[in-house]
Design a protein around this motif. Structure first.
Motif, PDB file in Angstrom:
ATOM      1  N   MET A   1       0.879  -1.108   0.090  1.00  0.00           N
ATOM      2  CA  MET A   1      -0.091  -0.054  -0.136  1.00  0.00           C
ATOM      3  C   MET A   1       0.807   1.079   0.084  1.00  0.00           C
ATOM      4  N   LEU A   2       0.575   2.151  -0.561  1.00  0.00           N
ATOM      5  CA  LEU A   2       1.317   3.460  -0.902  1.00  0.00           C
ATOM      6  C   LEU A   2       0.600   4.451  -0.554  1.00  0.00           C
ATOM      7  N   ILE A   3       0.997   5.583   0.330  1.00  0.00           N
ATOM      8  CA  ILE A   3       0.095   6.322   1.034  1.00  0.00           C
ATOM      9  C   ILE A   3       0.984   7.788   0.840  1.00  0.00           C
ATOM     10  N   ILE A   4       0.605   8.682   0.357  1.00  0.00           N
ATOM     11  CA  ILE A   4       0.869   9.919   0.006  1.00  0.00           C
ATOM     12  C   ILE A   4       0.635  10.998   1.190  1.00  0.00           C
ATOM     13  N   ALA A   5       1.326  11.803   1.668  1.00  0.00           N
ATOM     14  CA  ALA A   5       1.004  12.745   2.724  1.00  0.00           C
ATOM     15  C   ALA A   5       1.707  13.873   2.415  1.00  0.00           C
ATOM     16  N   MET A   6       1.157  15.190   2.856  1.00  0.00           N
ATOM     17  CA  MET A   6       1.861  16.491   2.936  1.00  0.00           C
ATOM     18  C   MET A   6       1.881  17.136   4.118  1.00  0.00           C
ATOM     19  N   ASP A   7       2.694  18.042   4.562  1.00  0.00           N
ATOM     20  CA  ASP A   7       2.680  18.799   5.755  1.00  0.00           C
ATOM     21  C   ASP A   7       2.086  20.233   5.132  1.00  0.00           C
ATOM     22  N   VAL A  27       7.480  -1.676  16.008  1.00  0.00           N
ATOM     23  CA  VAL A  27       7.374  -1.328  17.125  1.00  0.00           C
ATOM     24  C   VAL A  27       8.271  -0.253  17.717  1.00  0.00           C
ATOM     25  N   ARG A  28       9.430   0.040  16.917  1.00  0.00           N
ATOM     26  CA  ARG A  28      10.090   1.380  17.041  1.00  0.00           C
ATOM     27  C   ARG A  28      10.636   1.759  15.488  1.00  0.00           C
ATOM     28  N   ASP A  29      11.140   2.811  15.523  1.00  0.00           N
ATOM     29  CA  ASP A  29      11.760   3.358  14.311  1.00  0.00           C
ATOM     30  C   ASP A  29      13.297   3.055  14.070  1.00  0.00           C
ATOM     31  N   ILE A  54      14.143   0.957  -1.363  1.00  0.00           N
ATOM     32  CA  ILE A  54      13.414   0.166  -0.300  1.00  0.00           C
ATOM     33  C   ILE A  54      12.521  -0.593  -0.824  1.00  0.00           C
ATOM     34  N   ALA A  55      11.827  -0.370  -1.896  1.00  0.00           N
ATOM     35  CA  ALA A  55      10.677  -1.375  -2.532  1.00  0.00           C
ATOM     36  C   ALA A  55      11.423  -2.729  -2.993  1.00  0.00           C
ATOM     37  N   VAL A  56      12.583  -2.568  -3.791  1.00  0.00           N
ATOM     38  CA  VAL A  56      13.136  -3.593  -4.196  1.00  0.00           C
ATOM     39  C   VAL A  56      12.931  -5.078  -3.451  1.00  0.00           C
ATOM     40  N   PRO A  57      13.574  -4.935  -2.222  1.00  0.00           N
ATOM     41  CA  PRO A  57      13.178  -6.409  -1.365  1.00  0.00           C
ATOM     42  C   PRO A  57      11.804  -6.726  -0.852  1.00  0.00           C
ATOM     43  N   LEU A  58      10.844  -5.805  -1.085  1.00  0.00           N
ATOM     44  CA  LEU A  58       9.330  -6.031  -0.751  1.00  0.00           C
ATOM     45  C   LEU A  58       8.754  -6.940  -1.822  1.00  0.00           C
ATOM     46  N   ASP A  59       7.376  -7.131  -1.465  1.00  0.00           N
ATOM     47  CA  ASP A  59       6.545  -7.932  -2.414  1.00  0.00           C
ATOM     48  C   ASP A  59       6.526  -7.425  -3.829  1.00  0.00           C
ATOM     49  N   PRO A  60       6.442  -8.244  -4.946  1.00  0.00           N
ATOM     50  CA  PRO A  60       6.378  -7.773  -6.279  1.00  0.00           C
ATOM     51  C   PRO A  60       5.348  -6.658  -6.523  1.00  0.00           C
ATOM     52  N   SER A  61       4.145  -7.029  -5.449  1.00  0.00           N
ATOM     53  CA  SER A  61       3.008  -6.020  -5.730  1.00  0.00           C
ATOM     54  C   SER A  61       3.438  -4.579  -5.448  1.00  0.00           C
ATOM     55  N   THR A  62       4.074  -4.520  -4.370  1.00  0.00           N
ATOM     56  CA  THR A  62       4.504  -3.140  -3.748  1.00  0.00           C
ATOM     57  C   THR A  62       5.782  -2.414  -4.664  1.00  0.00           C
ATOM     58  N   VAL A  63       6.481  -3.450  -5.301  1.00  0.00           N
ATOM     59  CA  VAL A  63       7.487  -2.753  -6.239  1.00  0.00           C
ATOM     60  C   VAL A  63       6.655  -2.248  -7.333  1.00  0.00           C
ATOM     61  N   ARG A  64       5.773  -2.994  -7.784  1.00  0.00           N
ATOM     62  CA  ARG A  64       4.773  -2.319  -8.917  1.00  0.00           C
ATOM     63  C   ARG A  64       4.097  -1.186  -8.540  1.00  0.00           C
ATOM     64  N   ILE A  65       3.733  -0.894  -7.406  1.00  0.00           N
ATOM     65  CA  ILE A  65       2.954   0.217  -7.006  1.00  0.00           C
ATOM     66  C   ILE A  65       3.941   1.391  -7.133  1.00  0.00           C
ATOM     67  N   VAL A  66       5.025   1.028  -6.524  1.00  0.00           N
ATOM     68  CA  VAL A  66       6.224   2.117  -6.389  1.00  0.00           C
ATOM     69  C   VAL A  66       6.603   2.591  -7.737  1.00  0.00           C
ATOM     70  N   LEU A  93       5.087   3.474   2.550  1.00  0.00           N
ATOM     71  CA  LEU A  93       4.648   1.971   2.229  1.00  0.00           C
ATOM     72  C   LEU A  93       4.453   1.263   3.510  1.00  0.00           C
ATOM     73  N   ARG A  94       3.305   0.359   3.408  1.00  0.00           N
ATOM     74  CA  ARG A  94       3.007  -0.587   4.381  1.00  0.00           C
ATOM     75  C   ARG A  94       3.028  -1.928   4.127  1.00  0.00           C
ATOM     76  N   GLN A  95       3.802  -2.664   4.555  1.00  0.00           N
ATOM     77  CA  GLN A  95       3.910  -3.987   4.337  1.00  0.00           C
ATOM     78  C   GLN A  95       4.170  -4.918   5.670  1.00  0.00           C
ATOM     79  N   ASP A  96       3.368  -5.839   5.972  1.00  0.00           N
ATOM     80  CA  ASP A  96       3.687  -6.881   6.789  1.00  0.00           C
ATOM     81  C   ASP A  96       3.961  -6.271   8.297  1.00  0.00           C
ATOM     82  N   GLY A  97       2.969  -5.207   8.656  1.00  0.00           N
ATOM     83  CA  GLY A  97       3.249  -4.618   9.890  1.00  0.00           C
ATOM     84  C   GLY A  97       4.339  -3.519  10.090  1.00  0.00           C
ATOM     85  N   VAL A  98       5.078  -3.153   8.708  1.00  0.00           N
ATOM     86  CA  VAL A  98       6.137  -2.268   8.917  1.00  0.00           C
ATOM     87  C   VAL A  98       5.598  -1.001   7.827  1.00  0.00           C
ATOM     88  N   THR A  99       5.909   0.107   8.478  1.00  0.00           N
ATOM     89  CA  THR A  99       5.541   1.184   7.646  1.00  0.00           C
ATOM     90  C   THR A  99       6.993   1.879   7.230  1.00  0.00           C
TER      91      THR A  99
END
Length: 110
Positions: A1-7, A27-29, A54-66, A93-99
């Motif tokens: 999942m890809l999320i875009i935010a701005m300040d 659990v921590r940063d 960062i995306a390269v080692p993640l799931d292929p679907s995450t890589v496609r989104i990025v 990017l959120r995957q497997d409980g990690v943001t």
């Protein structure tokens, strides 16, 4: 999942640089890298490069989104406009409980 935010806190841009950073949080940063660049364009380039790395080692679907976002000229233009106007910008990017967060914030160096 890809999320875009701005300040929404914009700062005056004359003489501003950009602090870029990437983290992984569960659990921590965990810092994944940071740097300082001199322009909004350099900040977007830094964000794009880190997102791809960062995306390269993640799931292929995450890589496609990025990679879809990386090739989206409209997304690039919008992010560049936000930074150029003095707002921060972050991609998550959120995957497997990690943001994974990659972003940049303008600042005025001393």
């Amino acid at each position: 999942m890809l999320i875009i935010a701005m300040d929404s806190r914009a700062i005056a841009m004359q003489g501003a640089s950009f602090r870029c950073s990437s983290t992984a949080a569960s659990v921590r940063d965990f810092p994944l890298g940071d740097g300082t660049v001199e322009s909004a364009d350099d900040a977007i380039s830094w964000i794009r490069r880190r997102l791809d790395e960062i995306a390269v080692p993640l799931d292929p679907s995450t890589v496609r989104i990025v990679r879809a976002w990386l090739s989206d000229q409209t997304g690039y233009t919008e992010a560049l406009a936000l930074l150029s106007q003095g707002s921060g910008f972050v991609m998550e990017l959120r995957q497997d409980g990690v943001t994974y967060s990659v972003g940049a914030d303008p600042f005025i160096p001393p």
